[in-house]
Enzyme design. Structure first.
Site, PDB file in Angstrom:
ATOM      1  N   GLU A  40       0.840  -1.197   0.000  1.00  0.00           N
ATOM      2  CA  GLU A  40       0.000   0.000   0.000  1.00  0.00           C
ATOM      3  C   GLU A  40       0.877   1.250   0.000  1.00  0.00           C
ATOM      4  OE1 GLU A  40      -4.034   1.621   2.166  1.00  0.00           O
ATOM      5  OE2 GLU A  40      -2.505   0.732   3.437  1.00  0.00           O
ATOM      6  N   GLY A  92       3.847   1.836  10.471  1.00  0.00           N
ATOM      7  CA  GLY A  92       3.564   1.321  11.800  1.00  0.00           C
ATOM      8  C   GLY A  92       3.035  -0.093  11.720  1.00  0.00           C
ATOM      9  N   ALA A  93       2.115  -0.308  10.762  1.00  0.00           N
ATOM     10  CA  ALA A  93       1.553  -1.640  10.520  1.00  0.00           C
ATOM     11  C   ALA A  93       0.823  -1.596   9.189  1.00  0.00           C
ATOM     12  CB  ALA A  93       0.604  -2.047  11.643  1.00  0.00           C
ATOM     13  N   MET A  94       0.512  -2.779   8.656  1.00  0.00           N
ATOM     14  CA  MET A  94      -0.188  -2.868   7.373  1.00  0.00           C
ATOM     15  C   MET A  94      -1.198  -3.990   7.430  1.00  0.00           C
ATOM     16  SD  MET A  94      -0.736  -1.822   4.378  1.00  0.00           S
ATOM     17  CE  MET A  94      -2.038  -2.584   3.414  1.00  0.00           C
ATOM     18  N   GLU A  95      -2.435  -3.663   6.999  1.00  0.00           N
ATOM     19  CA  GLU A  95      -3.585  -4.535   7.225  1.00  0.00           C
ATOM     20  C   GLU A  95      -3.758  -5.644   6.197  1.00  0.00           C
ATOM     21  OE1 GLU A  95      -5.218  -0.863   4.901  1.00  0.00           O
ATOM     22  OE2 GLU A  95      -3.771  -1.241   6.493  1.00  0.00           O
ATOM     23  N   GLU A 124      -5.724  -2.269  12.829  1.00  0.00           N
ATOM     24  CA  GLU A 124      -5.519  -3.180  11.701  1.00  0.00           C
ATOM     25  C   GLU A 124      -6.614  -4.231  11.606  1.00  0.00           C
ATOM     26  OE1 GLU A 124      -3.408  -2.155   9.637  1.00  0.00           O
ATOM     27  OE2 GLU A 124      -2.593  -0.688  11.030  1.00  0.00           O
ATOM     28  N   HIS A 134      -9.598  -2.871   9.894  1.00  0.00           N
ATOM     29  CA  HIS A 134      -9.414  -2.829   8.443  1.00  0.00           C
ATOM     30  C   HIS A 134      -9.858  -4.112   7.758  1.00  0.00           C
ATOM     31  CE1 HIS A 134      -7.631   0.908   7.305  1.00  0.00           C
ATOM     32  NE2 HIS A 134      -6.576   0.805   8.090  1.00  0.00           N
TER      33      HIS A 134
END
Length: 1026
Positions: free
Chosen positions: A298, A431-434, A467, A470
């Protein structure tokens, strides 16, 4: 996606609010500000000389030396004057030389000639005309006209319209967006990453459906070497247009509607820029370097891993195969179906066919990880980490399980996959990815050790909650295009707070949510802000959408809507939206229509909410009272109103809430008035003494009262702090500071309200007051207003000194108390208050004593480390702690402490080491710069370093990304002089396509101007009042 750090505030200086996970760690068409846009089109009038003394350009040196912005040395003034005179002299001299030596200067005749006859003149003229005509024909006709074969007829239309591909042939498409007549249906992807040579080989088969007759197929590909491509089994030629990251196939005959198959074999290098399919590494506790490969797609990087239709609306199914060495495991979105021994020392993992999803949600990991798992409903939840940190994954597993059960119930739709993996990546920018079924995290956003505090758990819980939300908002239902990114990020942000308040009430997320709403208001008050739903075209604009408007403002307007509807109406509308559009793509109006359908309110939800999403900014509501009649007026709250359109007709449908002195602290006291017009009136009972609008600050607007209204509220607070809720008290503090920046109230009014703070005990209003005063303190400090800095320190001590002195330095269990304690003591030690620094040194000594088992309370660790890092020995100890600790919260706080040093040599060292990634991972570079910029000693060095290394920085972080936004805000948000304004304008205008047109650049310039104006307006008041 969660941005790595929400650390920046555009007013006064770097914000001290706690980092709010969003994912930078992650905009629209620009609102043009004339001076910024003009500068981007023209070369700088005062270019910055990068060859000055190391990290000390002339403009910056002026302020470091304590000189005023106009106090140039005489030699410097002489140099500038000489340069101007030399330039003018050169131009004049050149002009004179041209005029005296021109070949066209008329020459005086040297003698007399006889006059020719008329016949001779006519014949001569005819001959000249004939010769000239022949010459013109020969000149203008191409040479091929006179050859045997003649000239080849050009396709002038094709040449003029279509860009050239890398092969020199015209590329058959002219838009950044892909054509809509060909849609992917299914991808078969086989990948073989080599973690020694750091490259990979891919083989992809795409089943496509042609819905419109066409003679071309266009898709995305970036940084790939295409070995072979076949279409329907026949080899085809691939054309590539690199600027748009597109490839195309031109067909000799039109493709009719139907299903077709495209196969591409390709090779590529693993990315080194933390997006696409990239290599990551870490050093384990034995000192050995470990490598892995992971993904971050993303928004626009799936095309770096495999050729694809890389837009959210092109949803498809995926079947992924991964070839690996036996020492690694591989993970992807779906459960593993089988593993095949290829008999060559390699294994191939094949994963189940995925659900329908967008390309940016595809993910895979090849690494040496350990895991723990448990079953939640019908889903196997697992948490993965490097072997050294396997004992830090249990909290995340328990938290994810509880939140998954909450979302299954709240959305009335079960999580649709059989597994859910949460993976801690050692070298991760966001930070994070869903990613659906395979969520990736920064290690400090997922791992919790035995010594972690409840505040550390609050951060980890927030990111997990975001997350997981999401998986429904973003994955199950996805926005059609990035202009509606807020449908993903705003809703996930809202749900992370809603879910935690229900499932983990002890984590005090209510106060945290209030803080991010204040942050969103501050960002949205700029003329350079943008609507929630914006026009987005270029990749840079897509990157810029990952900002405070999409995340925090999106969440804030959802809270306001939920507060206006009933809880049940809001939930029913959300469920209807998800059920109606599951596995599909949507626009904002789809959500509003679903909520309108279930609402029993006397107004259209869609009409109301469109006023909040399609125009930028938010309203200022002015309350004027005359006896029992209250006049309410709305206008656009715009800090830089001079650069706004002359006739701003912005109107919002505002669900105004209010309480009065007869009933003010309970939810049942709240009354609602819908303000839709520019002005409206409200009738009150006779006995009402005062009104407080925007109950609990649930609405996204700021309120200004007439003099009597402010005086009544201030008097009420002085008499009884509890007369308003703690959120209402915090919002009054936030609003009065904002109104002083706008020029609606004098700064004396700010001081009048702050008088009550001596009696305040709650975290939200106290931390908001500290944030606002801290911004002003740092702004004055950066200007070297030493006398005022000293007075401001005394002022803070008068109002907060007793609270600071009363704070415990022992273990604390309440998140609210820990948040307040951390803010108070960090402020106290930064002001070098003896009691604070002595206590911090005492805790540090206990921690470093031989054979000590003492653990510094986690919420105090950053404060203690920062004090220790001011000495040579202490800085060295903290550096060793950073290098070898396996506790991510401890490493994070140690890094911030290292960056707080006043030693210039160490500042430059840490800047270099975090950018090149040799000692400090490059994803931490924005955090390092932010920490350095909070202190006077380093902020100009950080600014100079960013300028001089801009090319390197933009190779590592995409232009427009959250990391770039953070760097620009950190380095410029505390400038307030004409010198620094000009320096920033010159630098940003020189960037060209490497950043000059970013919206964050406009925000930076606007912020400096606002800082400068605020100082000019309030300096005298501060001198008098303090």
């Amino acid at each position: 996606m969660e941005p790595a750090n929400h650390l920046n505030q555009p007013e006064y200086g770097a914000i001290e609010r706690a980092p709010v996970p969003r994912n930078m760690i992650e905009n629209s068409m620009f609102e043009e500000e004339p001076d910024v846009v003009d500068l981007a089109k023209e070369s700088p009038t005062n270019p910055i000389d990068s060859d000055d003394a190391v990290y000390e350009p002339r403009n910056s040196r002026l302020l470091v030396r304590g000189l005023g912005e106009n106090d140039l040395d005489e030699d410097e003034e002489d140099y500038e004057s000489s340069a101007r005179l030399l330039g003018m002299s050169f131009m004049n001299r050149s002009s004179n030389q041209r005029s005296t030596s021109s070949p066209y200067t008329r020459q005086q005749p040297s003698g007399l000639c006889s006059m020719p006859s008329a016949k001779t003149l006519v014949v001569g003229v005819l001959i000249l005309v004939l010769v000239a005509s022949i010459a013109m024909v020969i000149y203008f006709l191409p040479g091929c006209t006179f050859t045997r074969n003649g000239c080849k007829k050009d396709n002038s239309t094709m040449d003029n319209i279509y860009p050239n591909s890398t092969s020199g042939e015209p590329f058959p498409w002219t838009d950044l967006r892909l054509p809509g007549g060909v849609h992917p249906v299914h991808y078969d992807i086989s990948l073989h990453p080599n973690l020694t040579s750091m490259n990979f080989r891919g083989n992809i088969s795409i089943t496509v459906q042609v819905t419109e007759v066409t003679n071309k197929m266009v898709l995305h590909s970036s940084y790939m070497n295409i070995v072979k491509a076949t279409f329907q089994g026949k080899e085809v030629k691939i054309l590539e247009y690199k600027p748009w990251q597109q490839i195309a196939i031109k067909f000799p005959e039109d493709l009719q509607k139907g299903m077709y198959f495209l196969n591409i074999i390709y090779t590529a290098n693993l990315s080194t820029s933390y997006d696409g399919f990239y290599n990551s590494s870490y050093v384990d506790t034995t000192g050995a370097k470990r490598v892995l490969a992971t993904t971050q797609f993303e928004p626009l990087a799936a095309r770096k891993a495999f050729p694809c239709f890389d837009e959210p609306a092109f949803k498809s199914t995926f079947l992924i195969k991964m070839i690996r060495e036996p020492k690694y495991i591989s993970l992807s979105n779906m459960p593993k179906a089988k593993t095949t021994d290829l008999k060559n020392g390699l294994l191939e993992d094949e994963f189940e066919k995925s659900v329908i999803m967008s390309t940016y949600l595809v993910a895979f990991v090849v690494a040496e990880f350990n895991s723990v798992s448990k079953n939640v409903s019908k889903t196997t939840v697992s948490v993965y980490a490097v072997p050294d940190k396997k004992d830090q994954i249990h909290y995340a597993l328990d938290t994810a399980g509880k939140l998954l059960e909450f979302y299954n119930t709240f959305f009335d739709i079960d999580y649709p996959l059989l597994k859910l993996d949460l993976v801690a990546i050692p070298d991760f920018l966001a930070g994070a990815m869903e990613n659906w079924g395979l969520i990736t995290f920064r290690e400090n956003m997922l791992l919790v050790g035995n010594d972690s505090s409840p505040i550390d758990k609050q951060l980890v819980t927030s990111v997990i909650a975001h997350e997981l939300a999401h998986q429904w908002f973003g994955n199950l239902v996805t926005m059609k295009w990035w202009n509606d990114l807020w449908l993903n990020e705003g809703f996930a942000t809202y749900m992370q707070y809603t879910s935690i308040e229900t499932v983990f009430p002890d984590l005090d997320m209510d106060t945290e949510f209030l803080s991010i709403r204040f942050k969103a208001l501050a960002n949205d008050a700029l003329n350079s802000s943008h609507p929630v739903s914006s026009i987005v075209k270029t990749p840079e604009q897509v990157e810029e959408m990952f900002d405070s408007v999409s995340y925090e403002k999106g969440a804030s307007i959802l809270l306001m809507l939920n507060s206006t509807l009933t809880e049940e109406e809001f939930r029913k509308g959300v469920i209807e939206y998800l059920q109606a559009h599951e596995f599909q793509n949507t626009k904002s109006e789809d959500l509003w229509n679903s909520l309108t359908n279930v609402s029993k309110q006397p107004f259209s939800v869609a009409q109301m909410m469109n006023t909040w999403t399609i125009q930028k900014g938010f309203p200022l509501v002015t309350v004027t009272r005359n006896g029992t009649q209250v006049t309410l007026t709305q206008e656009h709250f715009l800090l830089n109103a001079k650069n706004a359109p002359t006739h701003d007709s912005s109107l919002w449908h505002i669900p105004l809430t209010y309480v009065n002195d007869s009933c003010s602290a309970l939810s049942s006291c709240k009354q609602v008035f819908h303000l839709k017009d520019k002005t409206a009136t409200l009738k009150l009972p006779d006995q009402v003494k005062w009104l407080k609008f925007n109950y609990r600050s649930d609405g996204f607007y700021i309120v200004h009262y007439d003099n009597e209204g402010w005086e009544a509220l201030i008097e009420a607070l002085r008499n009884d702090v509890k007369v308003l809720t703690h959120k209402d008290r915090a919002s009054l503090i936030n609003n009065v500071f904002a109104l002083s920046r706008l020029g609606k109230v004098p700064f004396r009014q700010v001081f009048n309200l702050m008088e009550y703070i001596k009696n305040e005990t709650e975290t939200a209003p106290l931390t908001e007051a500290l944030i606002q005063l801290g911004q002003i303190f740092r702004l004055l400090d950066k200007r070297s207003e030493l006398h005022l800095v000293s007075r401001m320190k005394s002022y803070i001590l008068v109002y907060f000194g007793t609270l600071m002195g009363n704070q415990s330095w022992q273990l604390e269990s309440s998140v609210s108390k820990m948040t307040l304690r951390s803010a108070l003591l960090e402020m106290a030690c930064s002001l070098d208050i003896a009691n604070c620094t002595q206590q911090a040194k005492h805790l540090y000594d206990l921690w470093t004593a031989p054979n000590s088992t003492y653990q510094i309370p986690s919420d105090l660790m950053r404060t203690v480390f920062k004090v220790a890092a001011q000495t040579e020995e202490g800085w060295g100890v903290i550096l060793e702690t950073y290098k070898y600790s396996i506790s991510d919260p401890e490493k994070h706080k140690a890094l911030e402490a290292l960056a707080s040093t006043q030693d210039v040599r160490k500042i430059l060292w840490i800047l270099h080491k975090s950018l090149d990634g040799s000692v400090i991972p490059t994803p931490e570079f924005p955090l390092v710069v932010n920490a350095i910029c909070k202190n006077f000693a380093g902020y100009l060095y950080a600014w100079d370093f960013v300028k001089e290394n801009w090319d390197k920085i933009t190779q590592k972080f995409p232009v427009g990304s959250f990391a770039i936004q953070s760097l620009i805000t950190s380095t410029t948000s505390q400038f307030s002089t004409k010198t620094h304004l000009m320096e920033a304008q010159n630098f940003f205008s020189s960037l060209g396509d490497k950043g000059s047109q970013m919206r964050i650049v406009q925000e930076a310039i606007e912020t400096i101007k606002l800082n400068k104006r605020w100082i000019e307006t309030n300096l005298e008041t501060l001198q008098e009042w303090l």
